[in-house]
Design a protein around this motif. Structure first.
Motif, PDB file in Angstrom:
ATOM      1  N   PRO A  83      21.966  50.280  13.428  1.00 29.86           N
ATOM      2  CA  PRO A  83      22.374  49.021  13.558  1.00 29.86           C
ATOM      3  C   PRO A  83      21.927  48.337  14.835  1.00 29.86           C
ATOM      4  CG  PRO A  83      24.053  50.456  12.843  1.00 29.86           C
ATOM      5  CD  PRO A  83      23.083  51.316  13.167  1.00 29.86           C
ATOM      6  N   GLY A  84      21.641  47.151  15.180  1.00 26.27           N
ATOM      7  CA  GLY A  84      21.375  46.604  16.296  1.00 26.27           C
ATOM      8  C   GLY A  84      22.742  46.440  17.150  1.00 26.27           C
ATOM      9  N   PRO A  85      22.667  46.259  18.373  1.00 25.30           N
ATOM     10  CA  PRO A  85      23.666  46.432  19.243  1.00 25.30           C
ATOM     11  C   PRO A  85      24.693  45.542  19.268  1.00 25.30           C
ATOM     12  CG  PRO A  85      21.742  45.908  20.679  1.00 25.30           C
ATOM     13  CD  PRO A  85      21.256  45.978  19.127  1.00 25.30           C
ATOM     14  N   GLY A  86      24.455  44.370  18.751  1.00 35.79           N
ATOM     15  CA  GLY A  86      25.553  43.498  18.677  1.00 35.79           C
ATOM     16  C   GLY A  86      25.426  42.587  17.317  1.00 35.79           C
ATOM     17  N   PRO A  87      26.655  41.916  17.179  1.00 33.88           N
ATOM     18  CA  PRO A  87      26.731  41.032  15.856  1.00 33.88           C
ATOM     19  C   PRO A  87      25.394  40.312  15.570  1.00 33.88           C
ATOM     20  CG  PRO A  87      28.740  41.014  17.224  1.00 33.88           C
ATOM     21  CD  PRO A  87      27.749  41.584  18.169  1.00 33.88           C
ATOM     22  N   GLY A  88      24.723  40.238  14.546  1.00 27.79           N
ATOM     23  CA  GLY A  88      23.600  39.352  14.432  1.00 27.79           C
ATOM     24  C   GLY A  88      22.354  39.778  14.665  1.00 27.79           C
ATOM     25  N   ASP A  89      22.422  40.994  15.559  1.00 23.63           N
ATOM     26  CA  ASP A  89      21.057  41.528  15.858  1.00 23.63           C
ATOM     27  C   ASP A  89      20.540  42.283  14.834  1.00 23.63           C
ATOM     28  OD1 ASP A  89      21.779  40.853  18.502  1.00 23.63           O
ATOM     29  OD2 ASP A  89      22.232  42.788  19.334  1.00 23.63           O
ATOM     30  N   GLY A  90      19.151  42.173  14.756  1.00 29.58           N
ATOM     31  CA  GLY A  90      18.271  43.005  13.759  1.00 29.58           C
ATOM     32  C   GLY A  90      18.629  44.454  13.754  1.00 29.58           C
ATOM     33  N   PRO A  91      17.943  45.304  13.036  1.00 23.63           N
ATOM     34  CA  PRO A  91      17.751  46.666  12.906  1.00 23.63           C
ATOM     35  C   PRO A  91      17.309  47.250  14.485  1.00 23.63           C
ATOM     36  CG  PRO A  91      16.211  46.148  11.515  1.00 23.63           C
ATOM     37  CD  PRO A  91      16.903  44.791  11.922  1.00 23.63           C
ATOM     38  N   ASP A  92      17.655  48.456  14.906  1.00 20.05           N
ATOM     39  CA  ASP A  92      17.109  48.775  16.018  1.00 20.05           C
ATOM     40  C   ASP A  92      16.258  50.152  15.775  1.00 20.05           C
ATOM     41  OD1 ASP A  92      16.759  50.348  18.296  1.00 20.05           O
ATOM     42  OD2 ASP A  92      18.713  50.606  18.868  1.00 20.05           O
ATOM     43  N   TRP A  93      14.986  49.978  15.929  1.00 16.36           N
ATOM     44  CA  TRP A  93      14.162  50.894  15.498  1.00 16.36           C
ATOM     45  C   TRP A  93      13.733  51.979  16.400  1.00 16.36           C
ATOM     46  CZ3 TRP A  93      12.885  51.368  10.546  1.00 16.36           C
ATOM     47  CH2 TRP A  93      13.051  50.275   9.658  1.00 16.36           C
TER      48      TRP A  93
END
Length: 192
Positions: A83-93
């Motif tokens: 999951p991205g680091p913050g709310p609303g952030d996209g996926p972390d690849w």
């Protein structure tokens, strides 16, 4: 990673939310041999697949696997982002987790290795990943061999508390990984 990925024998495509896809996943997840190292092979209802499993499979990184020559549905592969680091952030690849689940009829034919290698290559060449990770039960020697053939290396054995112990869980789980630097050093593996 929303595109279709093709290898010599496989077509990895995004999942759909139609009833045919639900039926395929229900059949896959109700094969006790397929889920032996996940939950001991407990049955899964179509409602559970619709409410829980399919929404996850429709998420980033999951691909339905089909045999290119025949269109036969084989199961699925994933390169699941964090999951991205913050709310609303996209996926972390940066460090996606590799996974797969194939019908028993597809076992022993090299499909798991072929799909895993293609996703590892995609992680480093398309998605900009820094590392690919994976884990399985220590006793799941088939999956361990696939991970090793895909270039991942054993990192450690670990033990977690599970709500229900299954056969082999007393031996723990194993973590595997491959960094971009290691992948570049060993060279991209062929697709088959």
């Amino acid at each position: 990673m929303e595109h279709v990925l093709e290898t010599g024998r496989l077509r990895l495509r995004p999942f759909t939310d139609d009833e045919a896809e639900v039926a395929r996943v229900v059949a896959l997840d109700n094969d006790p041999g397929v889920r032996r190292f996940i939950d001991g092979g407990r049955p899964v209802s179509p409602d559970t697949v619709r409410r829980t499993t399919l929404p996850r499979l429709l998420g980033p990184g999951f691909r339905a696997a089909e045999e290119r020559a025949t269109g036969e549905w084989l199961g699925w592969f994933c390169l699941e982002p964090r999951p991205g680091p913050g709310p609303g952030d996209g996926p972390d690849w940066r460090a996606p987790e590799l996974g797969y689940r194939l019908r028993r009829a597809a076992w022993g034919r090299g499909y798991a290795t072929e799909g895993a290698r293609a996703l590892v290559r995609t992680a480093f060449t398309v998605l900009g990943a820094e590392r690919v990770t994976a884990q399985t039960m220590t006793v799941n020697t088939g999956s361990r061999r696939v991970l090793e053939k895909a270039g991942l290396r054993y990192l450690r054995t670990f033990f977690e508390e599970w709500p229900e112990a299954i056969e082999g869980s007393e031996r723990g789980d194993v973590a595997y990984g491959l960094t971009r630097e290691e992948w570049e050093r060993i060279g991209p593996t062929p697709p088959t």
